[in-house]
Design a protein around this motif. Structure first.
Motif, mmCIF file in Angstrom:
data_model
loop_
_atom_site.group_PDB
_atom_site.id
_atom_site.type_symbol
_atom_site.label_atom_id
_atom_site.label_comp_id
_atom_site.label_asym_id
_atom_site.label_seq_id
_atom_site.Cartn_x
_atom_site.Cartn_y
_atom_site.Cartn_z
ATOM 1 N N ARG A 383 0.837 -1.201 0.000
ATOM 2 C CA ARG A 383 0.000 0.000 0.000
ATOM 3 C C ARG A 383 0.869 1.247 0.000
ATOM 4 O O ARG A 383 1.774 1.378 0.814
ATOM 5 C CB ARG A 383 -0.920 0.010 1.219
ATOM 6 N N HIS A 387 -3.043 4.908 -0.812
ATOM 7 C CA HIS A 387 -3.901 3.917 -0.158
ATOM 8 C C HIS A 387 -4.209 4.354 1.271
ATOM 9 O O HIS A 387 -5.368 4.294 1.734
ATOM 10 C CB HIS A 387 -3.219 2.543 -0.140
ATOM 11 N N ASP A 447 -2.807 -3.076 -4.104
ATOM 12 C CA ASP A 447 -2.138 -3.590 -2.914
ATOM 13 C C ASP A 447 -2.126 -5.110 -2.963
ATOM 14 O O ASP A 447 -2.419 -5.713 -4.007
ATOM 15 C CB ASP A 447 -2.801 -3.057 -1.650
ATOM 16 N N ASP A 451 -6.551 -4.216 -4.461
ATOM 17 C CA ASP A 451 -7.353 -2.997 -4.382
ATOM 18 C C ASP A 451 -6.513 -1.779 -4.735
ATOM 19 O O ASP A 451 -5.418 -1.583 -4.191
ATOM 20 C CB ASP A 451 -7.920 -2.823 -2.972
ATOM 21 N N THR A 452 -7.029 -0.952 -5.619
ATOM 22 C CA THR A 452 -6.451 0.354 -5.859
ATOM 23 C C THR A 452 -7.017 1.336 -4.832
ATOM 24 O O THR A 452 -7.954 1.017 -4.099
ATOM 25 C CB THR A 452 -6.755 0.843 -7.280
ATOM 26 N N CYS A 453 -6.445 2.532 -4.801
ATOM 27 C CA CYS A 453 -6.961 3.522 -3.857
ATOM 28 C C CYS A 453 -8.400 3.901 -4.193
ATOM 29 O O CYS A 453 -9.211 4.154 -3.297
ATOM 30 C CB CYS A 453 -6.053 4.757 -3.833
#
Length: 776
Positions: A383, A387, A447, A451-453
């Motif tokens: 992250r 993130h 991450d 998951d992206t931000c």
């Protein structure tokens, strides 16, 4: 500070109570205290029963109740130098309207213009202060000027609210307007304008009087570079996202003690006394404290990268988290490693965005000037800083801070290229870190969960963050490892509406494209989509049940193992207790044995000393059997056969008179008689029957010593007797008034005279007084 007070009576009939509201002319802020009892009464009335307040202005509200009220009604407060709490004019009029007392105070406060205001106060038709008038949505989502929402979830119906209506939608989390969140800089730290400069109504009404001016970051501020932590392992070409360094393992406890002493002296100078000097340390510089701690720990290097807690946080992590910018600067200048992470790989900059301290103090932009290398780092879950900013937006009370961090971060990236740079040579991070690099390497970076931000922000439902990320170019169609995309949570679906394009217009555009042959517009199959979703849900449910079953089996096994290990632990504890008991007993016996051995050695030494005094050498007593009763030192010494000869001679020849025996017999005569008695066949058996010569000598020496002690004792008694007689003679001399040399001749007559007297007639008191007066 000029304050306007307005007092009105609230209530009905006999229950009317005076209420005084106070507003600052400089800031337009209202004193919070008078509103608290009314809000508490409103809560109690809507709850379990009526609550009556006799004197609103003097009613005290407990701290816990006050915190609940502030949270319930979304009230943001500012505290002045005297610890009085103030709220914005907009919030005050909103509370007055909710409490149904706005009509009492509306005209009074409208007729009292604030400093720097025009003739009329900027209020709308309903008496609500429009200086900061902004529409709010219940979930913290703002609306733009034409009352359309800036962002919403897919499928939601958005109804327009009239701009001039009395109902202002409130952010239930912080009570801040969304436009203030979108601006660069912390909305809590505005620049208070000078009285002689042109007034800006929005800024003037927002900034409290007790807030000190904060300089706005400009492109003229210099970025200083440092190369002490820029190693080749980090600065690879081309520049990419790097994992943070693991916290160092420091085995030297002296380094930890020196660092703790330095930090305590630096952060708490009023209670720490590191050295023996008594000088004032409240204003000591960083370098002076370094020198002082070096004097206290002269042979220990000061390591600023030693973890200070069990989570692996270094001093740079902690001070960045609490927004202590000055100390952060000093730590970086003096060698703190900015690439270090904690136990889970979070950098010092991540710690800064996980709290609201840098938001409250407005220090995040300047903090980036020193911690910008942390922007290319990721933690153990892959992250990045983006993130963590998005994750912070999901924390209670942190959405505004997260929006501030995001805007400051992107603004810093843009403005960095035009700012002057000085320091230790060139910096490849500063040279490479631009908006294009951030978009390519960070904005859509996944991450460890994929998951992206934007994916995280969409799940959290923070529309402001989602819209900002979409504006920066985040892709709403990037799926995570579970197959979920940001667009599945509504991210990006409201862009057409927010840009003023209706669904009808969108369909018209699609139809036009089809008819012109530019492209094929596929009409979505709703039923197929629902079936796919249902199938997906069924699959997820089965997987969930399977995972729950597996985890339950693992949990049961763990419980079984735990019980077994508990029994083993109890057995081991019993054995350990028994072993400790045996160890204690062994130690006690060992101590007793040591004491006995020491006692034996002491007795042997005493015996050697006594033997030496008695004339017995070590060679003499080496063959003696001291355990035999023949050599009992406590018995009266005698040789039996010699004793028998002398006893017979005393009884038969001298009739038991020992004096005659001693006068008539000599030692040589007795010795000859003894030798003749034991002379048989020419062999002298006397030598074998007598005790050893050293024992006889020891006896003789002992008797001589006893004789000397007895003689000394007798001489002492005689001296004491003579002194006592002299004293009595002196007493009689004084009593009889005669010469001392005549006392001995008068003793017989005096004794006879006293014996003839009646003892009852003797005046003893007079005699005692006489003796006291003539005491010698």
């Amino acid at each position: 500070m000029s304050v306007v007070e307005v007092t009105k009576y609230i209530g009905e009939g006999e229950h009317q109570t005076p209420l005084t509201l106070k507003r600052s002319n400089e800031t337009g802020y209202f004193l919070l205290k008078p509103f608290l009892p009314l809000l508490q009464r409103l809560v109690d009335t809507n709850g379990e029963g009526d609550a009556t307040i006799d004197d609103v202005n003097n009613t005290e509200i407990a701290v816990q109740q006050e915190d609940r009220l502030l949270s319930k009604y979304g009230i943001l407060v500012d505290t002045d130098e005297s610890n009085e709490k103030w709220i914005t004019g907009e919030k005050a009029f909103e509370l007055m309207q909710m409490l149904d007392i706005l009509h009492l105070f509306k005209e009074e406060f409208e007729s009292q213009p604030r400093n720097g205001d025009n003739e009329h106060s900027p209020m709308d038709a309903d008496g609500v202060d429009t200086t900061l008038a902004t529409h709010y949505s219940p979930d913290g989502t703002g609306t733009d000027d034409d009352t359309r929402p800036t962002g919403s979830h897919s499928g939601e119906n958005n109804t327009e609210q009239p701009r001039d209506g009395p109902h202002k939608r409130v952010n239930n989390e912080l009570g801040m307007n969304l436009e203030a969140q979108r601006e660069l800089g912390s909305p809590l730290k505005r620049l208070r304008l000078d009285k002689h400069s042109p007034q800006d109504e929005t800024m003037g009404s927002f900034a409290p009087a007790d807030v000190k001016p904060v300089e706005v970051a400009s492109s003229s501020r210099t970025i200083t570079t440092f190369d002490h932590d820029m190693d080749s392992a980090v600065l690879t070409v081309p520049l990419s996202i790097k994992r943070t360094k693991s916290p160092p393992v420091v085995s030297d406890n002296n380094q930890r003690m020196k660092l703790e002493a330095f930090l305590q002296r630096l952060l708490f100078p009023e209670v720490q006394d590191l050295s023996s000097t008594s000088h004032d340390t409240h204003h000591m510089s960083f370098e002076s404290l370094l020198h002082e701690v070096d004097l206290t720990f002269p042979d220990v290097p000061l390591n600023l990268n030693v973890p200070v807690d069990e989570h692996g946080n270094t001093p740079l992590h902690w001070l960045a988290s609490i927004a202590n910018l000055e100390v952060v600067k000093q730590l970086v200048k003096n060698g703190s490693d900015r690439f270090l992470g904690d136990n889970i790989g979070e950098s010092a900059l991540v710690k800064a965005v996980k709290s609201v301290n840098n938001y409250d103090s407005g220090t995040f932009e300047e903090l980036l000037d020193y911690l910008y290398p942390c922007l290319i780092l990721e933690d153990t879950m892959n992250r990045t800083i983006l993130h963590h900013i998005v994750i912070t937006s999901g924390m209670t009370g942190c959405s505004s801070a997260a929006k501030y961090y995001l805007d400051i971060f992107m603004g810093w990236i843009v403005k960095k290229q035009s700012r002057p740079i000085e320091g230790a040579g060139t910096d490849s991070i500063l040279d490479t870190l631009d908006l294009k690099w951030v978009i390519a390497n960070m904005l859509n970076a996944p991450d460890s969960n994929g998951d992206t931000c934007l994916n995280i922000a969409s799940r959290l439902g923070n529309v402001a963050i989602v819209d900002a990320l979409l504006d920066y170019g985040a892709d709403p169609y990037v799926a995570n490892k579970s197959g979920l995309r940001p667009v599945d949570f509504g991210a990006g679906t409201s862009k057409l509406l927010s840009n003023g394009i209706s669904s009808t217009a969108a369909n018209h555009i699609t139809d036009s494209a089809v008819s012109s042959g530019v492209g094929e517009a596929k009409i979505p199959d709703t039923m197929s989509l629902i079936e796919d979703m249902q199938s997906l849900l069924n699959t997820v449910s089965k997987d969930y049940n399977t995972e729950v079953k597996d985890h339950q089996e693992k949990l049961d096994k763990l419980h079984k193992d735990l019980n077994m290990y508990r029994e083993m632990l109890a057995t081991c504890r019993d054995r350990l207790a028994h072993a400790k008991q045996l160890q204690d007993e062994h130690a006690l016996l060992k101590e007793q044995l040591a004491n006995i051995k020491k006692g034996i050695q002491d007795e042997e030494e005493n015996f050697r000393q006594e033997s030496k005094q008695l004339g017995i050498s070590a060679d003499d007593d080496s063959g003696a059997d001291w355990d035999s009763s023949e050599f009992d030192a406590d018995e009266p010494f005698r040789v039996d056969f010699i004793y028998d000869i002398l006893e017979n001679k005393l009884a038969n020849e001298y009739g038991g008179n020992i004096e005659k025996l001693l006068d008539a017999e000599s030692i040589d005569t007795v010795l000859k008689q003894v030798r003749s008695s034991f002379l048989q066949n020419g062999d002298d058996k006397l030598e074998t029957m007598l005790p050893p010569s050293f024992l006889l000598k020891a006896r003789i020496n002992a008797y001589k010593k006893n004789d000397e002690r007895l003689n000394s004792t007798i001489d002492g008694i005689k001296q004491n007797q003579s002194a006592l007689e002299s004293k009595f003679r002196r007493v009689l001399c004084l009593c009889l008034k005669v010469d001392e040399d005549k006392v001995d001749g008068m003793l017989d007559g005096l004794l006879q005279a006293i014996s003839s007297e009646d003892p009852q007639d003797v005046d003893t008191e007079e005699m005692q007084d006489f003796l006291k007066k003539h005491a010698v």
